[in-house]
Design an enzyme around this catalytic site. Structure first.
Site, mmCIF file in Angstrom:
data_model
loop_
_atom_site.group_PDB
_atom_site.id
_atom_site.type_symbol
_atom_site.label_atom_id
_atom_site.label_comp_id
_atom_site.label_asym_id
_atom_site.label_seq_id
_atom_site.Cartn_x
_atom_site.Cartn_y
_atom_site.Cartn_z
ATOM 1 N N ASP A 58 -4.170 7.894 -1.479
ATOM 2 C CA ASP A 58 -3.072 7.229 -2.193
ATOM 3 C C ASP A 58 -1.844 8.135 -2.310
ATOM 4 O O ASP A 58 -0.784 7.692 -2.753
ATOM 5 C CB ASP A 58 -3.524 6.702 -3.576
ATOM 6 C CG ASP A 58 -3.991 7.793 -4.518
ATOM 7 O OD1 ASP A 58 -4.759 8.669 -4.094
ATOM 8 O OD2 ASP A 58 -3.575 7.769 -5.701
ATOM 9 N N ASP A 129 -1.683 14.524 -9.429
ATOM 10 C CA ASP A 129 -2.796 14.011 -10.237
ATOM 11 C C ASP A 129 -3.395 15.124 -11.099
ATOM 12 O O ASP A 129 -4.556 15.040 -11.514
ATOM 13 C CB ASP A 129 -3.908 13.440 -9.341
ATOM 14 C CG ASP A 129 -3.555 12.071 -8.777
ATOM 15 O OD1 ASP A 129 -2.459 11.561 -9.077
ATOM 16 O OD2 ASP A 129 -4.391 11.524 -8.032
ATOM 17 N N HIS A 167 0.875 8.685 -11.271
ATOM 18 C CA HIS A 167 0.266 7.412 -11.677
ATOM 19 C C HIS A 167 0.802 6.920 -13.020
ATOM 20 O O HIS A 167 1.113 7.721 -13.903
ATOM 21 C CB HIS A 167 -1.259 7.543 -11.787
ATOM 22 C CG HIS A 167 -1.943 7.691 -10.467
ATOM 23 N ND1 HIS A 167 -2.313 6.622 -9.691
ATOM 24 C CD2 HIS A 167 -2.320 8.798 -9.778
ATOM 25 C CE1 HIS A 167 -2.887 7.054 -8.584
ATOM 26 N NE2 HIS A 167 -2.908 8.375 -8.599
HETATM 27 FE FE FE Z 1 -3.958 9.623 -7.109
HETATM 28 ZN ZN ZN Z 2 -5.918 12.099 -6.514
#
Ligand code: FE
Ligand code: ZN
Length: 257
Positions: A58, A129, A167
Site C-alpha cells: 500500500d 506507518d 493512514h
Molecule cells: Fe500502510
Molecule cells: Zn505498512
C-alpha cells in the site's frame, strides 16, 4: 512548498509535495500509480521524485509504473533494488525543492522502515506507518524494543514538528486512547476536533509532535495510570520495565474492540 494528501484505497494518503516555482511534484509512498497519474494530468504537474517509507504494497504498489512513465528519482530502503534509484540509510540527506530531508531508520512496523525529517522553518516529518495520529503501526517484523526506540527517536524531534503519516486511522486510534485515558483533556479535545473533520470528510492530518506527546498512548507508555489500564485490559500484571510496558500498550491495542 505545499503539501497535500491524495486519498488512496480505504484509508491511505499519498502525500504530494508541490514546488512553489514550478509544476514539479514529489510523492510519498505512492501505493497507487493511478491516483498520482490522474492528479498530474488534472493539475498539469510533473512527478520528479518519490520517497518510500517501507516495503508494504500500500506504500510501494505504484512505484514501478510511475518510475517507468516519468523516469523520476526514487529514494527508499536499500533492499528494494528493483524500485529505488537511490538506496538510503540513517543520516542520508535528500534535497526536495527548497528543503533538505534527513533519513531516520525506525524499524518496528517493518525492519526496513524509514522516516523523513526536515528541520527548516516549521519542521516536517513523514512518519509512514511508524507514528500515526493517536497511534503507531503494528509490530509486524520488528520487536517491541525496536518500536519503543523508534517512538523515543521521533519524540526527541522538535515539538512543533508537523507529522504527516500514511493512514487515516485517527478516530479508531482515539477510541483506544480514550479507553486508557478517559480524563485526558487534550485527548478529549483532539478527538472532538478530529470527529468534526471526519464528518466533513476532511483529513485529520497533519498532526504535530506536541499534540502526540500529550495524547498518543504509544508516546506515553511510561504514564503510570495509562500503563495500569493497558495491563488491566490484557488481564496481566503491570509491567516493571519500559519495553514491557510499551509492549502491553501495543498488545492491548491489537486486541481492542
Ligand atoms: Fe500502510
Ligand atoms: Zn505498512
Amino acid at each position: 512548498m505545499n503539501l497535500l494528501p491524495l486519498p488512496a484505497f480505504q484509508d491511505n494518503y499519498i502525500w504530494i509535495i508541490e514546488d512553489k516555482d514550478s509544476s514539479d511534484i514529489w510523492a510519498v509512498d505512492p501505493g497507487s500509480a493511478k491516483v498520482v497519474i490522474e492528479y498530474c494530468a488534472q493539475h498539469e504537474k510533473n512527478l520528479v521524485g518519490i520517497l518510500i517509507t517501507h516495503h508494504h504494497n500500500d506504500h510501494t504498489g505504484g512505484v514501478a509504473k510511475l518510475k517507468e512513465q516519468t523516469n523520476c528519482l526514487v529514494y527508499g530502503p536499500k533492499h528494494l533494488k528493483h524500485l529505488v534509484t537511490h538506496p538510503i540509510k540513517e543520516g542520508d540527506e535528500i534535497a526536495v525543492f527548497t528543503r533538505v530531508f534527513s533519513v531516520l531508520e525506525t524499524p518496528g512496523h517493518t525492519l526496513d522502515h524509514l522516516c523523513y525529517f526536515s528541520d527548516q522553518a516549521t519542521p516536517i516529518l513523514f512518519s509512514g506507518d511508524t507514528l500515526f495520529k493517536g497511534g503507531c503501526g503494528r509490530i509486524m517484523e520488528g520487536t517491541p524494543k525496536q518500536m519503543l526506540a523508534a517512538m523515543e527517536k521521533l519524540s526527541a524531534l522538535p515539538d512543533n514538528t508537523l507529522v504527516y503519516c500514511t493512514h487515516e486511522y485517527t478516530l479508531a486510534n482515539y477510541r483506544f486512547a480514550l479507553s486508557l485515558e478517559p480524563d485526558n483533556t487534550d485527548l478529549i479535545e483532539s478527538h472532538l476536533a478530529s470527529t468534526l473533520l471526519r464528518e466533513q470528510n476532511k483529513p485529520t492530518l497533519p498532526s504535530n509532535l506536541d499534540l502526540e506527546k500529550k495524547t498518543n498512548p504509544f508516546l506515553r507508555s511510561h504514564n503510570p495510570s495509562l500503563k495500569t489500564q493497558a495491563a488491566q485490559q490484557l488481564k496481566e500484571e503491570v509491567a516493571t520495565n519500559s519495553v514491557e510496558s510499551f509492549s502491553q500498550v501495543r498488545r492491548a491495542k491489537d486486541t481492542f474492540s
